[in-house]
Scaffold this active site. Structure first.
Site, PDB file in Angstrom:
ATOM      1  CG  MET A 148      -1.824   1.150   1.382  1.00 48.25           C
ATOM      2  SD  MET A 148      -3.111   0.834   2.620  1.00 48.25           S
ATOM      3  CE  MET A 148      -2.176   0.252   4.020  1.00 48.25           C
ATOM      4  NE  ARG A 151      -7.071   3.590   9.275  1.00 47.98           N
ATOM      5  CZ  ARG A 151      -7.625   4.777   9.037  1.00 47.98           C
ATOM      6  NH1 ARG A 151      -8.934   4.933   9.170  1.00 47.98           N
ATOM      7  NH2 ARG A 151      -6.877   5.800   8.666  1.00 47.98           N
ATOM      8  CE1 TYR A 170       3.268  -1.364  10.746  1.00 50.54           C
ATOM      9  CE2 TYR A 170       1.201  -1.309  11.916  1.00 50.54           C
ATOM     10  CZ  TYR A 170       2.295  -2.008  11.472  1.00 50.54           C
ATOM     11  OH  TYR A 170       2.425  -3.334  11.754  1.00 50.54           O
ATOM     12  CD  GLU A 171      -1.541   0.292   7.388  1.00 46.71           C
ATOM     13  OE1 GLU A 171      -2.234   1.034   6.677  1.00 46.71           O
ATOM     14  OE2 GLU A 171      -0.523  -0.270   6.955  1.00 46.71           O
ATOM     15  N   GLY A 172      -2.716   4.732  10.253  1.00 49.21           N
ATOM     16  CA  GLY A 172      -3.483   5.763  10.936  1.00 49.21           C
ATOM     17  C   GLY A 172      -3.190   5.774  12.417  1.00 49.21           C
TER      18      GLY A 172
END
Length: 605
Positions: free
Chosen positions: A161, A302, A441-443
């Site tokens: 990604m 997530r 990570y991933e927000g």
């Protein structure tokens, strides 16, 4: 240390809390019996314990290496990934019509936890590949599905990604990578992406990058972002690999932890491949809708990162428990000879706290996975919508709470080891270092909290929270009913009921403040977003532990003397007495937002 998959707790959570029997009755899952699921869990445990877990320490000490654009992973990683692919684990939870095995997400969550606990750095590769498979299967063209999905599902290729850029960070409105359309329908991609997990490696034949970029006439901001498939090697019509694309790994990041996972800086369009200048990419869906498509992958990732938090917490807990049982130091408070430190009250507190946070978070994550299966497979459309809203509500909680929880658990793991925990040779510090990336990570946790407040609470005026309240209230009522019948566990059940009821009131208090102040003081509301998210995590996790206590107490009262059940009940009591009270303090933090804001201005900071 030797990692052991906690199969007994996993099976308990699946059956008693996540409604595995109900999930297996859903349309599409009729062919999966409880016996088959048990066999899959056992085989997955054998695989990760024997093939993946032994590489965890090696990955930390001898991480991925970069040399002139070529990345070599830790010795043993490539073979383990080949075995992972050969056994079919990559396609476990993906649709059978696409080439996957079509198992419920609930079982996919178990496999995800186990491989992450065995080796967090190794597991990131299949985790990201799962997200690519899901995104392409949902929004890719028929040609893209046919060309890219089979080798991804087989584990011959892996996926990444590509969002972040040096100037953009989490602000995707600043994405500057360019995608210029070509006469043949492809695009030429140019730009730089950073923090790309497994962006380059030697474990698979090809790497499929999902890349965010802008077309020449795209509007500014997030509305002008498109999504592209960019393979490392071009794919011919017969599926064989062709020329090397213009994607180049400029370097690997030097990180605090997860050293075995290569985190790449990727250059697109630097003229390093064999296709001319500009990486060849293929538009996914429509132009300027890339962020919407990428969020399909993001939401899958997530949830999976939340499960990673549970996994590394489990690994840290097991190591701390083994050490505490073996380390003899100090006489007991009542006198006598020296005993293992597991006999000392504060070490016991830390160990039970580690177990309570880990098992509670596991229960909530599995509950959410079961809800997702019902959202996708329930026969009734209204039920699907209701479950989908609940799952979307739970995802930021699972991601945010479980990853923050992992920091507490892995830190406690170091503390249990004492000075030996601060020394790398024991391995306790690795779990602490590895887990530190998970809330980022991933927000980040704040991004999860902003999503939770903005899209999951305010957008529907708290409808999901209001819908959950009666279910939590019903659990409180069941606890009081069982306590009223007397028995040796009356006091325990009453305590859990009291604390859970207080926790529900804390959520209601925070929700009321949020809903009442959103229009007039939005900064104050978002100042409390992370406390509200964590508050929800404690209460929802405490709810699952309360349900676990009911199931364990029922079995004990019927004569089952399995020590696991007594541990589960005592762990549930500990969660209620030591962890659920945090909810009230977090609710106060949310409610004090308006008064606190004047003290947090830029000038005062």
């Amino acid at each position: 240390m030797t990692y052991r998959v906690p199969t007994q707790d996993i099976r308990f959570a699946l059956k008693e809390l996540a409604d595995l029997p109900g999930v297996l009755e859903l349309p599409g899952f009729e062919d999966f019996s409880a016996e088959l699921i048990d066999a899959i869990i056992d085989e997955n445990a054998r695989f990760v314990e024997q093939e993946v877990a032994p590489l965890n320490r090696a990955g930390d000490q001898n991480g991925a290496k970069w040399n002139d654009g070529v990345v070599t992973t830790t010795p043993g990683f490539k073979k383990a990934f080949e075995e992972f692919a050969k056994a079919g684990w990559q396609g476990l939870q993906h649709e059978a019509e696409l080439g996957g095995q079509g198992l419920p997400k609930l079982i996919g969550a178990v496999a995800c936890e186990n491989i992450n606990a065995a080796n967090l750095a190794f597991s990131l590769c299949p985790l990201l590949t799962d997200g690519v498979i899901e995104a392409v299967s949902m929004v890719g063209s028929d040609e893209q599905k046919e060309r890219f999905l089979p080798p991804l599902l087989e584990g011959r290729w892996t996926g990444t990604m590509n969002l972040t850029e040096p100037q953009a960070g989490s602000d995707l409105a600043q994405v500057a990578s360019r995608a210029v359309p070509q006469d043949d329908g492809s695009y030429r991609i140019s730009g730089q992406k950073i923090f790309i997990t497994y962006g380059e490696h030697d474990m698979a034949e090809n790497i499929v990058h999902l890349v965010l970029a802008r077309t020449p006439d795209a509007p500014a901001g997030v509305k002008g972002i498109s999504l592209f498939i960019v393979p490392k090697f071009m794919v011919k019509d017969d599926g064989s690999l062709g020329a090397r694309n213009d994607v180049w790994c400029a370097s690997l990041e030097h990180k605090l932890g997860i050293h075995g996972s290569p985190t790449a800086v990727l250059l697109y369009g630097s003229g390093k491949g064999d296709v001319g200048e500009g990486a060849v990419g293929y538009l996914v869906g429509k132009e300027n809708e890339g962020l919407k498509y990428m969020f399909i992958m993001m939401n899958a990732a997530r949830y999976a990162v939340g499960v990673q938090g549970i996994a590394v917490a489990e690994r840290a807990f097991q190591q701390a428990l083994d050490y505490a049982n073996d380390r003899v130091q100090g006489a007991p408070l009542t006198g006598g000879k020296a005993v293992s430190i597991a006999h000392h009250p504060d070490v016991q507190r830390m160990l039970v706290q580690m177990r309570a946070l880990t098992e509670g978070s596991r229960a909530l994550a599995y509950f959410a996975a079961g809800v997702n299966d019902k959202a996708r497979h329930s026969a009734d459309e209204n039920a699907r919508k209701r479950y989908q809203a609940l799952y979307e509500f739970l995802v930021p909680v699972v991601k945010g709470f479980s990853t923050e929880m992992s920091l507490e658990v892995t830190s406690l793991g170091v503390q249990v080891h004492g000075g030996m925990g601060f020394i790398e040779e024991t391995g306790a510090a690795q779990h602490y270092r590895d887990s530190r990336i998970l809330p980022i990570y991933e927000g980040t946790t704040a991004i999860q909290a902003n999503d939770f407040i903005g899209r999951k609470v305010l957008r529907d005026a708290g409808a999901v929270i209001q819908g959950l309240a009666p279910e939590l209230g019903a659990t409180v009522a069941k606890l009081r009913e069982r306590a009223a019948q007397g028995g040796e566990h009356k006091a325990a059940l009453t305590l859990i009921a009291d604390r859970l009821e207080a926790g529900v009131k804390s959520v209601e208090r925070a929700a009321m403040f949020t809903l009442m102040n959103a229009q007039k003081d939005l900064p104050a509301v978002f100042l409390g977003s992370v406390p509200f998210l964590m508050l929800s995590g404690y209460v929802l996790t405490g709810w699952q532990m309360a349900r676990a206590a009911l199931a364990a107490e029922k079995a004990l009262s019927e004569g089952d003397q399995d020590p696991f059940l007594r541990r589960k009940l005592s762990t549930s009591v500990f969660f209620a007495s030591h962890l659920l009270p945090r909810a009230n303090a977090l609710a106060q933090s949310v409610a004090d937002g308006a008064e606190l804001m004047p003290y947090l201005t830029t000038e005062l900071l």
